[in-house]
Design a protein around this motif. Sequence first.
Motif, PDB file in Angstrom:
ATOM      1  N   VAL A 189       0.872  -1.175   0.000  1.00  0.00           N
ATOM      2  CA  VAL A 189       0.000   0.000   0.000  1.00  0.00           C
ATOM      3  C   VAL A 189       0.910   1.226   0.000  1.00  0.00           C
ATOM      4  CG1 VAL A 189      -1.846   1.263   1.172  1.00  0.00           C
ATOM      5  CG2 VAL A 189      -1.772  -1.244   1.281  1.00  0.00           C
ATOM      6  N   PRO A 190       1.249   1.755  -1.182  1.00  0.00           N
ATOM      7  CA  PRO A 190       2.154   2.911  -1.229  1.00  0.00           C
ATOM      8  C   PRO A 190       1.416   4.193  -0.878  1.00  0.00           C
ATOM      9  CG  PRO A 190       1.506   2.260  -3.449  1.00  0.00           C
ATOM     10  CD  PRO A 190       0.830   1.307  -2.512  1.00  0.00           C
ATOM     11  N   VAL A 191       1.983   4.963   0.035  1.00  0.00           N
ATOM     12  CA  VAL A 191       1.335   6.192   0.503  1.00  0.00           C
ATOM     13  C   VAL A 191       2.238   7.378   0.192  1.00  0.00           C
ATOM     14  CG1 VAL A 191       0.441   7.421   2.523  1.00  0.00           C
ATOM     15  CG2 VAL A 191       0.090   4.949   2.302  1.00  0.00           C
ATOM     16  N   ASN A 192       1.645   8.414  -0.317  1.00  0.00           N
ATOM     17  CA  ASN A 192       2.363   9.638  -0.665  1.00  0.00           C
ATOM     18  C   ASN A 192       3.041  10.223   0.581  1.00  0.00           C
ATOM     19  OD1 ASN A 192       3.156  12.234  -1.415  1.00  0.00           O
ATOM     20  ND2 ASN A 192       1.326  12.606  -2.640  1.00  0.00           N
ATOM     21  N   PRO A 193       4.371  10.375   0.576  1.00  0.00           N
ATOM     22  CA  PRO A 193       5.052  10.897   1.769  1.00  0.00           C
ATOM     23  C   PRO A 193       4.758  12.355   2.064  1.00  0.00           C
ATOM     24  CG  PRO A 193       6.602  10.620  -0.037  1.00  0.00           C
ATOM     25  CD  PRO A 193       5.320   9.996  -0.482  1.00  0.00           C
ATOM     26  N   MET A 194       4.053  13.030   1.179  1.00  0.00           N
ATOM     27  CA  MET A 194       3.677  14.413   1.444  1.00  0.00           C
ATOM     28  C   MET A 194       2.413  14.512   2.283  1.00  0.00           C
ATOM     29  SD  MET A 194       4.533  16.016  -2.322  1.00  0.00           S
ATOM     30  CE  MET A 194       4.389  17.734  -1.854  1.00  0.00           C
ATOM     31  N   ASN A 195       1.719  13.397   2.469  1.00  0.00           N
ATOM     32  CA  ASN A 195       0.492  13.430   3.262  1.00  0.00           C
ATOM     33  C   ASN A 195       0.781  13.745   4.727  1.00  0.00           C
ATOM     34  OD1 ASN A 195      -1.431  12.958   1.269  1.00  0.00           O
ATOM     35  ND2 ASN A 195      -1.215  10.735   1.402  1.00  0.00           N
ATOM     36  N   LYS A 196      -0.150  14.440   5.355  1.00  0.00           N
ATOM     37  CA  LYS A 196      -0.034  14.809   6.760  1.00  0.00           C
ATOM     38  C   LYS A 196      -0.925  13.896   7.612  1.00  0.00           C
ATOM     39  CE  LYS A 196       2.665  18.284   5.762  1.00  0.00           C
ATOM     40  NZ  LYS A 196       2.296  19.690   5.973  1.00  0.00           N
TER      41      LYS A 196
END
Length: 582
Positions: free
Chosen positions: A110-117
């Motif tokens: 499950v790849p998650v955008n590292p820019m998410n807060k």
Amino acid sequence: MTPETPCPVDADAPHARFWPTRVPRAIEPPQTSLWFNLEVSARRFPNKPATVFFDRVMTYPELQQQAERVAAWLHARGVRRGDRVILFLQNCPQYLVAYYGILRANAVVVPVNPMNKADELGHYITDPQARVAIAAADLAPALCAADAALPAAQRLHELLVLHYRDAMPDDAFEGDTVPPAWREWLGTRHPLPTLTQGRVTDWADALACTDPLPPHEVGPDDLAVLPYTSGTTGLPKGCMHPHRTLMHNAVAAAIWTNGTAENVGLLVLPMFHITGMVAGMHTSVYLGATAVIMPRWDRDLAGRLISRWKVTHWTNIPTMVIDLLASPNVERYDLSSLVFIGGGGAAMPAAVAQRLQERFGLRYVEGYGLTETAAPSHHNPPDRPKLQCLGVPFIGCAAQVVDPDTLQPLPTGEAGEIVVSGPMVFEGYWLRPEATAAVFFERDGRRWFRTGDMGRVDEEGYFFITDRLKRMINASGFKVWPAEVEALMFRHPAIAEACVIGVPDAYRGETVKAVVVLRQEARGTVREDDIIAWCHEHMAAYKAPRLVEFVDALPKSGSGKVMWRLLQEQARAAAASTPAST
């Protein structure tokens, strides 16, 4: 679901005349899991660099061995076939190790955008029902904060934490190897965070795991990755991609770009994103090529890396090329090793493409695809590209322009919705049967996916985008979904209503604007800059509005719906009538 059969380009199709002669029109990719690509390359190339990260090399056998240790650690922590594991970090060698380790453990990435807060991250824990996560040390606290806000039954059980610094050479911070602005970010060693009701493990301990590997049981039809994409309404949806869809496009991208094991690719597109994941990471591993990894974009670092490592292939977004060519140091860089440069996400300006060809003899090759299509469903032939064009249907793909109401094919040149069918198309949205049903239809024995993009096809069979059915904003290749941004903005105590639109931007193509109605008590005390600053604290930077306009009321239809298209048209008309600054 039944896998889509490849659709070889019809010899009578208009674009058949321009099909690259060396490229097959359909392929039979390996009928294995993606893991075996790494295993094969490690055996074929025991001394070959798989990755380069700030001049530190990791060979293919090292990559395989580390991925196997991560797989053993995951299995020891209870991860079983089909379980979802979050991957939350920037580009780095550990990304490949963790990704392939998850696959080796028979699990799903499950790849998650590292820019998410933190405000955005809870959904990526609860929706895929993930219980294990792998995160970079600088990002892990936000994931832990999101986890703490969840009900006890939905929280993470295990968190594996890594530092980028551990994949870098000892002397990385000497000289100009690391951009000055990144030194604190990459060099700081963070303490391990705390999970409310789970265990946190350091990366080195996972690599030291001595537990046995589980049998590798998954095959081409098993779920491999669950990347998330947003839409016009609701929260982001997981796109179900089995091993075979990614395998098809990884192999096809290698063939299309004339790839070999001697490729050296600049991997700067984020690997959480489908293009960086497939055309960058998976294609490189399949070929046994070398990936020169950048954790973020920096134009002068890119120039140095292309020169130093003789990069041959660079998939990017046009703004990166624009930025590199605008560097005052561009004359110092040797780009002569490049044989392929291309990408998508935004149109390449004709003037920049012309400069690229005149200065370096390189044709910029644009492509098109969605998360749902494992990146390319269309691509320009490298020997005959057209500018600001999606290209022709990719290897094994069928594509049409249809009437969005009747779904019947339209004549050449007439605008309609682009629909595609082929072995790269995803199976559907995770736990969203209604959303899945809304984007697929059957005709002529084929299952067609509705892209939501309006386009046309010219007399030579090349496709062009003309508009979008969806509200998606394309800011420098980053997809911004207004409904998601609006949902986050409504958490601001001063905001009564908000409508997010895309407006023209000379550099980004489009940028994000929020038209806001303030609550009565906040009027006169809250400023536009306050809203922008709050948004940057609560959402990924590329989603945060760069422009905010306060209005007394939003225009609404008779049914009470906000007329976002009217606001967008007004903003674009205003931008068109404003003289460009010189």
